[in-house]
Enzyme design. Structure first.
Site, PDB file in Angstrom:
ATOM      1  N   PRO A  18      -5.582   9.042 -13.825  1.00 15.09           N
ATOM      2  CA  PRO A  18      -5.038   8.266 -14.935  1.00 15.09           C
ATOM      3  C   PRO A  18      -5.945   7.060 -15.180  1.00 15.09           C
ATOM      4  O   PRO A  18      -6.362   6.397 -14.234  1.00 15.09           O
ATOM      5  CB  PRO A  18      -3.663   7.806 -14.417  1.00 15.09           C
ATOM      6  CG  PRO A  18      -3.684   7.964 -12.938  1.00 15.09           C
ATOM      7  CD  PRO A  18      -4.769   8.938 -12.598  1.00 15.09           C
ATOM      8  N   GLN A  72       2.208   8.980 -14.966  1.00 10.93           N
ATOM      9  CA  GLN A  72       2.271   7.975 -13.891  1.00 10.93           C
ATOM     10  C   GLN A  72       3.037   6.754 -14.371  1.00 10.93           C
ATOM     11  O   GLN A  72       2.805   6.274 -15.482  1.00 10.93           O
ATOM     12  CB  GLN A  72       0.854   7.555 -13.506  1.00 10.93           C
ATOM     13  CG  GLN A  72       0.830   6.588 -12.326  1.00 10.93           C
ATOM     14  CD  GLN A  72      -0.523   5.932 -12.137  1.00 10.93           C
ATOM     15  OE1 GLN A  72      -1.044   5.298 -13.044  1.00 10.93           O
ATOM     16  NE2 GLN A  72      -1.098   6.084 -10.953  1.00 10.93           N
ATOM     17  N   CYS A 102      -2.905  -0.445  -9.112  1.00 10.69           N
ATOM     18  CA  CYS A 102      -3.479  -1.205 -10.229  1.00 10.69           C
ATOM     19  C   CYS A 102      -3.711  -2.667  -9.823  1.00 10.69           C
ATOM     20  O   CYS A 102      -2.795  -3.363  -9.393  1.00 10.69           O
ATOM     21  CB  CYS A 102      -2.562  -1.138 -11.456  1.00 10.69           C
ATOM     22  SG  CYS A 102      -3.234  -2.057 -12.851  1.00 10.69           S
ATOM     23  N   LYS A 141      -0.061   7.038  -5.759  1.00  5.65           N
ATOM     24  CA  LYS A 141      -1.489   6.708  -5.669  1.00  5.65           C
ATOM     25  C   LYS A 141      -1.604   5.299  -5.129  1.00  5.65           C
ATOM     26  O   LYS A 141      -1.064   4.360  -5.717  1.00  5.65           O
ATOM     27  CB  LYS A 141      -2.120   6.828  -7.061  1.00  5.65           C
ATOM     28  CG  LYS A 141      -3.607   6.540  -7.112  1.00  5.65           C
ATOM     29  CD  LYS A 141      -4.186   7.090  -8.426  1.00  5.65           C
ATOM     30  CE  LYS A 141      -5.644   6.780  -8.615  1.00  5.65           C
ATOM     31  NZ  LYS A 141      -5.894   5.451  -9.180  1.00  5.65           N
ATOM     32  N   ARG A 227     -14.028   6.889 -13.128  1.00  3.11           N
ATOM     33  CA  ARG A 227     -15.082   6.382 -14.026  1.00  3.11           C
ATOM     34  C   ARG A 227     -16.229   7.369 -14.210  1.00  3.11           C
ATOM     35  O   ARG A 227     -16.949   7.305 -15.202  1.00  3.11           O
ATOM     36  CB  ARG A 227     -15.591   5.039 -13.508  1.00  3.11           C
ATOM     37  CG  ARG A 227     -14.588   3.915 -13.715  1.00  3.11           C
ATOM     38  CD  ARG A 227     -14.952   2.721 -12.917  1.00  3.11           C
ATOM     39  NE  ARG A 227     -15.122   3.093 -11.514  1.00  3.11           N
ATOM     40  CZ  ARG A 227     -15.766   2.379 -10.616  1.00  3.11           C
ATOM     41  NH1 ARG A 227     -16.317   1.245 -10.959  1.00  3.11           N
ATOM     42  NH2 ARG A 227     -15.865   2.794  -9.368  1.00  3.11           N
TER      43      ARG A 227
HETATM   44  C1  LIG Z   1     -10.468   1.327 -17.137  1.00  2.00           C
HETATM   45  C2  LIG Z   1      -9.707   1.818 -15.942  1.00  2.00           C
HETATM   46  C3  LIG Z   1      -8.362   2.123 -16.082  1.00  2.00           C
HETATM   47  C4  LIG Z   1      -7.628   2.581 -14.983  1.00  2.00           C
HETATM   48  N1  LIG Z   1      -6.313   2.913 -15.148  1.00  2.00           N
HETATM   49  C5  LIG Z   1      -5.610   3.418 -14.093  1.00  2.00           C
HETATM   50  C6  LIG Z   1      -4.259   3.847 -14.247  1.00  2.00           C
HETATM   51  O1  LIG Z   1      -3.667   3.789 -15.333  1.00  2.00           O
HETATM   52  N2  LIG Z   1      -3.620   4.328 -13.148  1.00  2.00           N
HETATM   53  C7  LIG Z   1      -4.236   4.418 -11.919  1.00  2.00           C
HETATM   54  O2  LIG Z   1      -3.618   4.879 -10.955  1.00  2.00           O
HETATM   55  N3  LIG Z   1      -5.504   4.037 -11.770  1.00  2.00           N
HETATM   56  C8  LIG Z   1      -6.209   3.553 -12.818  1.00  2.00           C
HETATM   57  N4  LIG Z   1      -7.517   3.210 -12.645  1.00  2.00           N
HETATM   58  C9  LIG Z   1      -8.162   3.444 -11.339  1.00  2.00           C
HETATM   59  C10 LIG Z   1      -8.807   4.826 -11.279  1.00  2.00           C
HETATM   60  O3  LIG Z   1      -7.844   5.844 -11.442  1.00  2.00           O
HETATM   61  C11 LIG Z   1      -9.530   5.030  -9.934  1.00  2.00           C
HETATM   62  O4  LIG Z   1      -8.609   4.918  -8.881  1.00  2.00           O
HETATM   63  C12 LIG Z   1     -10.644   4.030  -9.727  1.00  2.00           C
HETATM   64  O5  LIG Z   1     -11.408   3.846 -10.896  1.00  2.00           O
HETATM   65  C13 LIG Z   1     -11.574   4.465  -8.577  1.00  2.00           C
HETATM   66  O6  LIG Z   1     -12.183   5.691  -8.825  1.00  2.00           O
HETATM   67  P1  LIG Z   1     -13.710   5.796  -9.328  1.00  2.00           P
HETATM   68  O7  LIG Z   1     -14.543   5.012  -8.353  1.00  2.00           O
HETATM   69  O8  LIG Z   1     -13.991   7.271  -9.313  1.00  2.00           O
HETATM   70  O9  LIG Z   1     -13.761   5.190 -10.694  1.00  2.00           O
HETATM   71  C14 LIG Z   1      -8.253   2.726 -13.717  1.00  2.00           C
HETATM   72  C15 LIG Z   1      -9.610   2.423 -13.594  1.00  2.00           C
HETATM   73  C16 LIG Z   1     -10.345   1.966 -14.680  1.00  2.00           C
HETATM   74  C17 LIG Z   1     -11.789   1.650 -14.506  1.00  2.00           C
END
Ligand SMILES: Cc1cc2nc3c(=O)[nH]c(=O)nc-3n(C[C@H](O)[C@H](O)[C@H](O)COP(=O)(O)O)c2cc1C
Length: 337
Positions: A18, A72, A102, A141, A227
């Protein structure tokens, strides 16, 4: 349901995380065109869902072609959560996840998202309520709680398991790290060894190599991507085939155009165009486009201007993009010259 546990995801599942402000219907469609199957809506704030906005309800939209979709919630008040589940139950989701990660201050400081982790007993209460009320299986999460000692993360995870969650995603970074720096896969691994439910590892997957590394380091077969898919839906193909995928300018432009057209159709010109500016910058990022070309993007504000921009993009590849491609993949480059 307790004692009747089935795995939420098959072995080796790759799950689109998400992402607030991103994973709407058009975003997911873009990922699905490249092989993504498991995907989530944006997080849904329980207060906004219950007390106000039609916009928040839009987060719950599911495309007819979406075979698997989770949603979520982010919240901490039990009454609000209960009411929001009633609304969510009117829809069809494969999973209902609780956000315990978050880091945004206006979320975490209010005791929601990552702020919930300070009170594992309350997290357990929320999960129990979700399990009791939700039509969809419940998952959560979290973030790791310490970078050296796994104990705190294990104990939070156990509370969540005992409360009835069927799977748990762990982002291997502390709240204080937000999204940057090392992903502590060893902590994820320690949790996995101490729990019975499915553990999904998350953090730092940007390509096939970082995907393979997180799998090995965490010992988890299921991985969540966040990301790494922003502006790069091709990552799903890359991981599936364990082979680097670098889109040609035409492929890049075609995908981006579809994504833009669907986004504007979904939200209307005003908000749609605003969203598309950040989408375009994601697609162009790290692909060797010039700063000058990118700086034009922030000015785009009508469908007409987007069309002109796409025409310019299609005229590419720019010299810099050519050089970048050459450096990154000789094979792909052959088809451009
Ligand atoms: C712009 C943005 C929005 C995000 N929104 C959510 C969200 O709505 N819910 C959530 O559980 N994590 C959210 N995350 C966290 C990501 O799901 C993930 O846990 C985090 O980016 C780490 O993974 P990565 O290193 O692969 O990016 C968000 C991250 C970013 C950068």
């Amino acid at each position: 349901m307790a004692g009747f546990s089935m795995k939420i995801y098959p072995d080796n599942a790759v799950i689109m995380a998400p992402l607030a402000g991103y994973t709407d219907l058009s975003y997911r469609r873009s990922c699905r065109r490249h092989g993504c199957f498991y995907a989530f809506t944006e997080m849904v704030d329980t207060g906004s869902l219950v007390y106000s906005s039609r916009n928040t309800r839009k987060f719950l939209d599911r495309g007819a072609e979406e075979e698997w979709l989770g949603t979520q919630i982010v919240g901490c008040k039990l009454n609000e959560i209960e009411k929001s589940i009633e609304i969510i139950n009117e829809h069809d989701f494969n999973v209902l996840d609780l956000n315990v990660g978050c880091p945004t201050p206006k979320v975490a400081k209010k005791g929601k998202g990552a702020g919930l982790a300070k009170d594992p007993e309350h997290v357990a209460k929320i999960i129990e309520l979700m399990v009791k009320k939700s039509r969809a299986p419940v998952t959560a999460k979290i973030r790791i709680q310490d970078t050296t000692d796994p104990e705190k993360t294990v104990s939070l995870a156990k509370k969540i398991e005992e409360a009835g969650a069927q799977a748990l995603t762990i982002h291997g970074r502390l709240l204080s790290a937000i999204y940057s720096g090392t992903c502590y896969a060893d902590i994820i691994s320690a949790v996995r060894e101490n729990l019975k439910i499915q553990i999904i590892a998350n953090g730092g997957v940007m390509d096939k190599d970082s995907y393979n590394k997180l799998k090995v380091d965490s010992g988890c077969s299921e991985i969540m991507i966040a990301r790494g898919a922003m502006g790069n839906p091709w990552i799903f193909e890359e991981i599936k085939n364990d082979k680097s995928v670098i889109p040609s300018t035409e492929e890049l432009a075609n995908e981006l155009e579809l994504h833009i057209v669907e986004t504007i159709a979904y939200y209307g010109e005003n908000f749609g165009c605003k969203l598309c500016r950040k989408l375009i910058l994601d697609y162009l990022k790290g692909r060797g486009f010039s700063g000058e070309f990118k700086s034009g993007v922030v000015k785009l504000s009508t469908v007409e201007e987007f069309k002109n921009f796409m025409n310019d993009l299609r005229k590419g590849p720019t010299e810099r993009y050519k050089k970048w491609l050459k450096k990154n993949s000789n094979l792909q480059f052959e088809s451009f010259v």
